[in-house]
Design an enzyme around this catalytic site. Structure first.
Site, PDB file in Angstrom:
ATOM      1  N   ALA A  35       0.818  -1.218   0.000  1.00  0.00           N
ATOM      2  CA  ALA A  35       0.000   0.000   0.000  1.00  0.00           C
ATOM      3  C   ALA A  35       0.850   1.266   0.000  1.00  0.00           C
ATOM      4  O   ALA A  35       0.452   2.298  -0.544  1.00  0.00           O
ATOM      5  CB  ALA A  35      -0.924  -0.011   1.218  1.00  0.00           C
ATOM      6  N   ASN A  92      11.067   2.010  11.975  1.00  0.00           N
ATOM      7  CA  ASN A  92      11.295   1.590  13.360  1.00  0.00           C
ATOM      8  C   ASN A  92      12.601   2.183  13.898  1.00  0.00           C
ATOM      9  O   ASN A  92      13.324   2.883  13.194  1.00  0.00           O
ATOM     10  CB  ASN A  92      11.215   0.061  13.505  1.00  0.00           C
ATOM     11  CG  ASN A  92      12.384  -0.661  12.874  1.00  0.00           C
ATOM     12  OD1 ASN A  92      13.413  -0.065  12.547  1.00  0.00           O
ATOM     13  ND2 ASN A  92      12.236  -1.956  12.696  1.00  0.00           N
ATOM     14  N   MET A  94      15.157   0.510  15.003  1.00  0.00           N
ATOM     15  CA  MET A  94      16.308  -0.278  14.555  1.00  0.00           C
ATOM     16  C   MET A  94      16.995  -1.164  15.594  1.00  0.00           C
ATOM     17  O   MET A  94      18.018  -1.782  15.284  1.00  0.00           O
ATOM     18  CB  MET A  94      17.338   0.635  13.869  1.00  0.00           C
ATOM     19  CG  MET A  94      16.790   1.240  12.606  1.00  0.00           C
ATOM     20  SD  MET A  94      17.729   2.669  11.995  1.00  0.00           S
ATOM     21  CE  MET A  94      17.218   3.928  13.141  1.00  0.00           C
ATOM     22  N   HIS A 515       5.138  -2.784  19.683  1.00  0.00           N
ATOM     23  CA  HIS A 515       5.444  -4.171  19.370  1.00  0.00           C
ATOM     24  C   HIS A 515       4.196  -5.060  19.396  1.00  0.00           C
ATOM     25  O   HIS A 515       4.214  -6.134  20.004  1.00  0.00           O
ATOM     26  CB  HIS A 515       6.474  -4.742  20.357  1.00  0.00           C
ATOM     27  CG  HIS A 515       7.793  -4.034  20.342  1.00  0.00           C
ATOM     28  ND1 HIS A 515       8.664  -4.049  21.412  1.00  0.00           N
ATOM     29  CD2 HIS A 515       8.406  -3.311  19.378  1.00  0.00           C
ATOM     30  CE1 HIS A 515       9.755  -3.348  21.105  1.00  0.00           C
ATOM     31  NE2 HIS A 515       9.613  -2.883  19.885  1.00  0.00           N
ATOM     32  N   ALA A 548       4.390 -10.448  12.182  1.00  0.00           N
ATOM     33  CA  ALA A 548       4.419 -10.459  13.649  1.00  0.00           C
ATOM     34  C   ALA A 548       3.116 -10.963  14.261  1.00  0.00           C
ATOM     35  O   ALA A 548       3.091 -11.319  15.443  1.00  0.00           O
ATOM     36  CB  ALA A 548       4.741  -9.060  14.174  1.00  0.00           C
TER      37      ALA A 548
HETATM   38  C1  LIG Z   1       7.922   3.498  15.629  1.00  0.00           C
HETATM   39  C2  LIG Z   1       8.333   2.067  15.747  1.00  0.00           C
HETATM   40  C3  LIG Z   1       9.572   1.742  16.284  1.00  0.00           C
HETATM   41  C4  LIG Z   1       9.961   0.420  16.381  1.00  0.00           C
HETATM   42  N1  LIG Z   1      11.212   0.149  16.828  1.00  0.00           N
HETATM   43  C5  LIG Z   1      11.646  -1.124  16.839  1.00  0.00           C
HETATM   44  C6  LIG Z   1      12.968  -1.416  17.215  1.00  0.00           C
HETATM   45  O1  LIG Z   1      13.768  -0.521  17.492  1.00  0.00           O
HETATM   46  N2  LIG Z   1      13.354  -2.718  17.227  1.00  0.00           N
HETATM   47  C7  LIG Z   1      12.495  -3.721  16.899  1.00  0.00           C
HETATM   48  O2  LIG Z   1      12.899  -4.877  16.943  1.00  0.00           O
HETATM   49  N3  LIG Z   1      11.240  -3.472  16.538  1.00  0.00           N
HETATM   50  C8  LIG Z   1      10.802  -2.198  16.479  1.00  0.00           C
HETATM   51  N4  LIG Z   1       9.525  -1.934  16.077  1.00  0.00           N
HETATM   52  C9  LIG Z   1       8.655  -3.056  15.719  1.00  0.00           C
HETATM   53  C10 LIG Z   1       9.012  -3.757  14.406  1.00  0.00           C
HETATM   54  O3  LIG Z   1       9.531  -2.853  13.478  1.00  0.00           O
HETATM   55  C11 LIG Z   1       7.788  -4.475  13.860  1.00  0.00           C
HETATM   56  O4  LIG Z   1       7.323  -5.387  14.816  1.00  0.00           O
HETATM   57  C12 LIG Z   1       8.041  -5.249  12.574  1.00  0.00           C
HETATM   58  O5  LIG Z   1       8.685  -4.433  11.636  1.00  0.00           O
HETATM   59  C13 LIG Z   1       6.719  -5.758  12.019  1.00  0.00           C
HETATM   60  O6  LIG Z   1       6.921  -6.431  10.804  1.00  0.00           O
HETATM   61  P1  LIG Z   1       5.687  -7.030  10.009  1.00  0.00           P
HETATM   62  O7  LIG Z   1       6.250  -7.692   8.817  1.00  0.00           O
HETATM   63  O8  LIG Z   1       4.852  -7.813  10.933  1.00  0.00           O
HETATM   64  O9  LIG Z   1       4.796  -5.779   9.597  1.00  0.00           O
HETATM   65  P2  LIG Z   1       5.155  -4.496   8.713  1.00  0.00           P
HETATM   66  O10 LIG Z   1       6.605  -4.322   8.553  1.00  0.00           O
HETATM   67  O11 LIG Z   1       4.381  -3.374   9.308  1.00  0.00           O
HETATM   68  O12 LIG Z   1       4.584  -4.850   7.281  1.00  0.00           O
HETATM   69  C14 LIG Z   1       3.224  -4.783   6.916  1.00  0.00           C
HETATM   70  C15 LIG Z   1       3.153  -4.184   5.526  1.00  0.00           C
HETATM   71  O13 LIG Z   1       1.868  -4.400   4.978  1.00  0.00           O
HETATM   72  C16 LIG Z   1       1.448  -3.232   4.337  1.00  0.00           C
HETATM   73  N5  LIG Z   1      -0.013  -3.275   4.289  1.00  0.00           N
HETATM   74  C17 LIG Z   1      -0.870  -3.252   5.331  1.00  0.00           C
HETATM   75  N6  LIG Z   1      -2.143  -3.359   4.887  1.00  0.00           N
HETATM   76  C18 LIG Z   1      -2.069  -3.475   3.555  1.00  0.00           C
HETATM   77  C19 LIG Z   1      -3.056  -3.632   2.535  1.00  0.00           C
HETATM   78  N7  LIG Z   1      -4.358  -3.680   2.812  1.00  0.00           N
HETATM   79  N8  LIG Z   1      -2.630  -3.705   1.245  1.00  0.00           N
HETATM   80  C20 LIG Z   1      -1.309  -3.656   0.931  1.00  0.00           C
HETATM   81  N9  LIG Z   1      -0.351  -3.496   1.864  1.00  0.00           N
HETATM   82  C21 LIG Z   1      -0.727  -3.422   3.160  1.00  0.00           C
HETATM   83  C22 LIG Z   1       2.001  -2.123   5.175  1.00  0.00           C
HETATM   84  O14 LIG Z   1       2.054  -0.894   4.483  1.00  0.00           O
HETATM   85  C23 LIG Z   1       3.384  -2.684   5.509  1.00  0.00           C
HETATM   86  O15 LIG Z   1       4.324  -2.370   4.519  1.00  0.00           O
HETATM   87  C24 LIG Z   1       9.087  -0.612  15.964  1.00  0.00           C
HETATM   88  C25 LIG Z   1       7.844  -0.292  15.449  1.00  0.00           C
HETATM   89  C26 LIG Z   1       7.466   1.033  15.310  1.00  0.00           C
HETATM   90  C27 LIG Z   1       6.132   1.348  14.719  1.00  0.00           C
END
Ligand SMILES: Cc1cc2nc3c(=O)[nH]c(=O)nc-3n(C[C@H](O)[C@H](O)[C@H](O)COP(=O)(O)OP(=O)(O)OC[C@H]3O[C@@H](n4cnc5c(N)ncnc54)[C@H](O)[C@@H]3O)c2cc1C
Ligand SMILES: *[C@@H]1O[C@H](CO)[C@@H](O)[C@H](O)[C@H]1NC(C)=O
Ligand SMILES: *[C@@H]1O[C@H](CO)[C@@H](O)[C@H](O)[C@H]1NC(C)=O
Ligand SMILES: *[C@@H]1O[C@H](CO)[C@@H](O)[C@H](O)[C@H]1NC(C)=O
Ligand SMILES: *[C@@H]1O[C@H](CO)[C@@H](O)[C@H](O)[C@H]1NC(C)=O
Length: 580
Positions: A35, A92, A94, A515, A548
């Site tokens: 997205a 995030n 990092m 998280h 996650a």
């Molecule tokens: C501000 C912040 C700081 C953080 N700091 C840390 C840290 O320092 N260390 C650490 O270990 N973790 C950290 N985290 C947590 C960690 O980054 C996340 O837990 C992890 O990146 C999640 O990965 P994911 O693949 O589950 O989801 P995401 O990486 O969020 O991927 C989901 C993807 O799906 C896309 N998407 C969603 N809905 C749709 C749709 N309907 N159609 C198409 N695309 C869609 C989104 O745009 C996104 O790109 C942090 C999180 C945040 C928000």
């Protein structure tokens, strides 16, 4: 054009799958629907010291809000999530951590064979390159068990290049309270005090799933990445397979105001993250009957676990003024000083902009900060998970509190750092909250945000643990090493003294550590699970969740390293099952 695999969400996990699929199988076609936009090389996203700037920007951050939290003064909690190629790994902070090996062992013990520490460690390794120099190791007092760390994986993990002057006295203060130094916190035992590790490369740039996994594969003709593509629902064949399972045939998505379909000949891989994965499942007819009925979505698979079991880490702040001989991050508001740091960063990739300034973490089991085990009465957790956490709370090796040093004033509503003053914060976070919330659709409109209810502080245990945490931070400030550093407590502040006053402070200040996990939990179906140990959604033959949301029970670690390991393991499972 039909694809073999369609990945929904080109985020942290989604791009790992896409990359591994096209690397493993030159003759498969993979489509990624993301997205967000392609922002991989924008300076604010690349330069670690600018990471805070990206939060709250609608272009990069979905910016969800929770429902009003009854036990936290009715506040709605802001929940950032990355909206970009690379997902949350683009915005995030990092930190790269790993939990205690017994916490991963619980994944397996709860009913998912192969998902214990031993079954994951190879995938942690596959995801990263971690090669600190001898000089760095001796400077930071660390030594690593080589068999647990990767030396040739995509994500670049490095040690911090800039360390606050408060770190020395802080370390001594913690040690004087019985917290041991841990020189290898990511090899299966994370207990104690340790340096931070970050997903930052040796050129001082953010290492994300977009830069590390996608870019080396972007030229491949069989990898199609569509940005600005919002998936609206998963499509299924009219008829079920011979075992009565639904067969996913593709994904409907919205781009530039028009609906399109990406067809999947083999599998649909749902990687939209903890907030949107359950939303998309429910919009597609998979979830609890009464929730879907209320929104007018036709039920295809009755699966009440979808969207439940939401867990997160929650923190409360402790902020003090420090002796001004200790610099804090506030000095960056001085333009001359900021220019100097910029020059250091440009020339040597060191200095305050080379990281997030947060470089020391401690993970404490109960005996480090509590004199007794708080009672675990009511909890909204599912009984199997509650039992595990109860056992962990009484154990001496599973951390329940994260204590991190931040050399500056943490963002606290209503608090403004005063010019010329120095600050230090102690970040105090629950690693195993006893509240279990939910994320559900409230309408059939795919563009409407789901309702996110943490049930934050719906139990006394979490409050009791955080009261002990605040008292621990106060005690830390009175240690010989820190008593002349921490000059004046600002938050909670001297007027907050009794347990009841501290609880009031916690209810008004508690916030998410970003998280969230658990809303498509990998658990047996009868325990509220959504996916099995092959990450297939129950009741479907070829729909997997990889992100996650499958983590069944929370971990005493920041989660991204685990998300990378999960995605690497998922890629291996898919490769094993793959048949053209
Ligand atoms: C501000 C912040 C700081 C953080 N700091 C840390 C840290 O320092 N260390 C650490 O270990 N973790 C950290 N985290 C947590 C960690 O980054 C996340 O837990 C992890 O990146 C999640 O990965 P994911 O693949 O589950 O989801 P995401 O990486 O969020 O991927 C989901 C993807 O799906 C896309 N998407 C969603 N809905 C749709 C749709 N309907 N159609 C198409 N695309 C869609 C989104 O745009 C996104 O790109 C942090 C999180 C945040 C928000
Ligand atoms: C892409 O996949 C197809 C099979 O679907 C295969 O015939 C073709 O060679 C592949 N193309 C490339 C560039 O690898
Ligand atoms: C993203 O942008 C980079 C340049 O910054 C480019 O190389 C790459 O092809 C782009 N990818 C997509 C999917 O737009
Ligand atoms: C090193 O890590 C491996 C992999 O986790 C583990 O099996 C081994 O016991 C560890 N060795 C030590 C000395 O901790
Ligand atoms: C998971 O479910 C799929 C189909 O729904 C099934 O084929 C597979 O064997 C299951 N895997 C495990 C490990 O139970």
């Amino acid at each position: 054009m039909p694809f073999h695999y369609v990945v929904v969400g080109g985020g942290t996990a989604g791009l790992v799958l896409a990359a591994r699929l096209v690397e493993n199988f030159p003759d498969v076609n993979v489509c990624v629907l993301e997205a967000g936009e392609n922002v991989t090389h924008e300076p604010d996203l690349v330069i670690p010291g600018f990471a805070f700037k990206n939060l709250g920007q609608p272009r990069l951050d979905w910016g969800f809000m929770s429902t009003p939290q009854e036990y936290a003064k009715g506040r709605s909690i802001y929940i950032p999530r990355g909206k970009a190629l690379g997902g949350t790994s683009m915005i995030n902070l990092m930190t790269m951590g790993r939990a205690h090996k017994h916490e991963y062992d619980a994944f397996a013990a709860l009913g998912s064979p192969g998902w214990d520490w031993n079954g994951l460690v190879d995938y942690f390794r596959a995801s990263e390159t971690f090669a600190p120099s001898e000089e760095e190791k001796s400077k930071l007092n660390v030594a690593f068990n080589k068999t647990a760390h990767g030396t040739s994986g995509p994500i670049q993990r490095t040690l911090p290049q800039w360390i606050s002057d408060v770190q020395g006295p802080f370390t001594q203060g913690m040690q004087s309270l019985g917290v041991a130094w841990n020189n290898d916190a990511t090899s299966g035992n994370n207990v104690g005090l340790c340096t931070s590790y970050h997903s930052i490369d040796s050129h001082g740039a953010r290492s994300s799933s977009a830069s590390a996994y996608y870019e080396p594969n972007e030229h491949k003709a069989n990898l199609t990445v569509v940005t600005g593509a919002r998936a609206t629902r998963i499509l299924f064949d009219e008829s079920k397979d011979s075992s009565g399972n639904l067969v996913a045939s593709g994904v409907e998505y919205l781009k530039d105001g028009e609906l399109h379909t990406a067809s999947a000949q083999l599998e649909v891989l749902l990687c939209a993250g903890t907030i949107q994965t359950p939303q998309i499942l429910e919009l597609s007819g998979i979830g609890e009957k009464k929730i879907l009925e209320a929104c007018g979505v036709a039920l295809k698979v009755e699966l009440p676990g979808v969207g439940n079991n939401l867990q997160d880490h929650f923190w409360s702040p402790f902020v003090t003024e420090t002796d001004t001989k200790y610099e804090s991050v506030e000095i960056m508001s001085d333009p001359a000083r900021a220019a100097r740091e910029w020059k250091i960063y440009e020339e040597s990739k060191k200095g305050m902009l080379s990281g997030t300034c947060s470089t020391l973490y401690a993970f404490l089991p109960k005996n480090n900060f509590m004199d007794s085990v708080p009672k675990t009465g009511h909890s909204s957790m599912n009984p199997s998970l509650h039992a595990v956490q109860k056992e962990w709370l009484a154990a001496d090796d599973i951390p329940f509190l994260e204590v991190a040093l931040f050399p500056g004033c943490l963002p606290v509503p209503g608090l403004k750092p005063e010019p010329g003053k120095s600050y230090c914060s102690v970040f105090l976070a629950l690693t195993h909250s006893f509240s279990s919330g939910s994320i559900h659709i409230t309408s059939s409109d795919p563009l409407a945000a789901p309702a996110i209810d943490y049930r934050l502080l719906d139990n006394e245990v979490d409050l009791d643990i955080l009261v002990h945490a605040i008292k621990f931070a106060r005690k830390l400030g009175t240690t010989t090493s820190l008593s002349s550093v921490f000059t004046q407590e600002i938050v909670p502040g001297p007027s907050v003294q009794t347990d009841e006053e501290i609880k009031e402070f916690i209810r008004s200040s508690i916030d998410t550590v970003f998280h969230p996990i658990g809303t498509a939990a990998m658990l047996p179906r009868e325990k509220g699970g959504v996916v099995n140990s092959s990450l297939k959604v129950y009741g479907t033959s070829n729909l997997r969740v990889v992100d996650a949301s499958i983590i069944p029970i929370h971990l005493s670690a920041h989660v991204q390293a685990t998300v990378y390991a999960i995605a690497e393991k998922a890629a291996a499972i898919i490769a094993h099952d793959h048949q053209l």
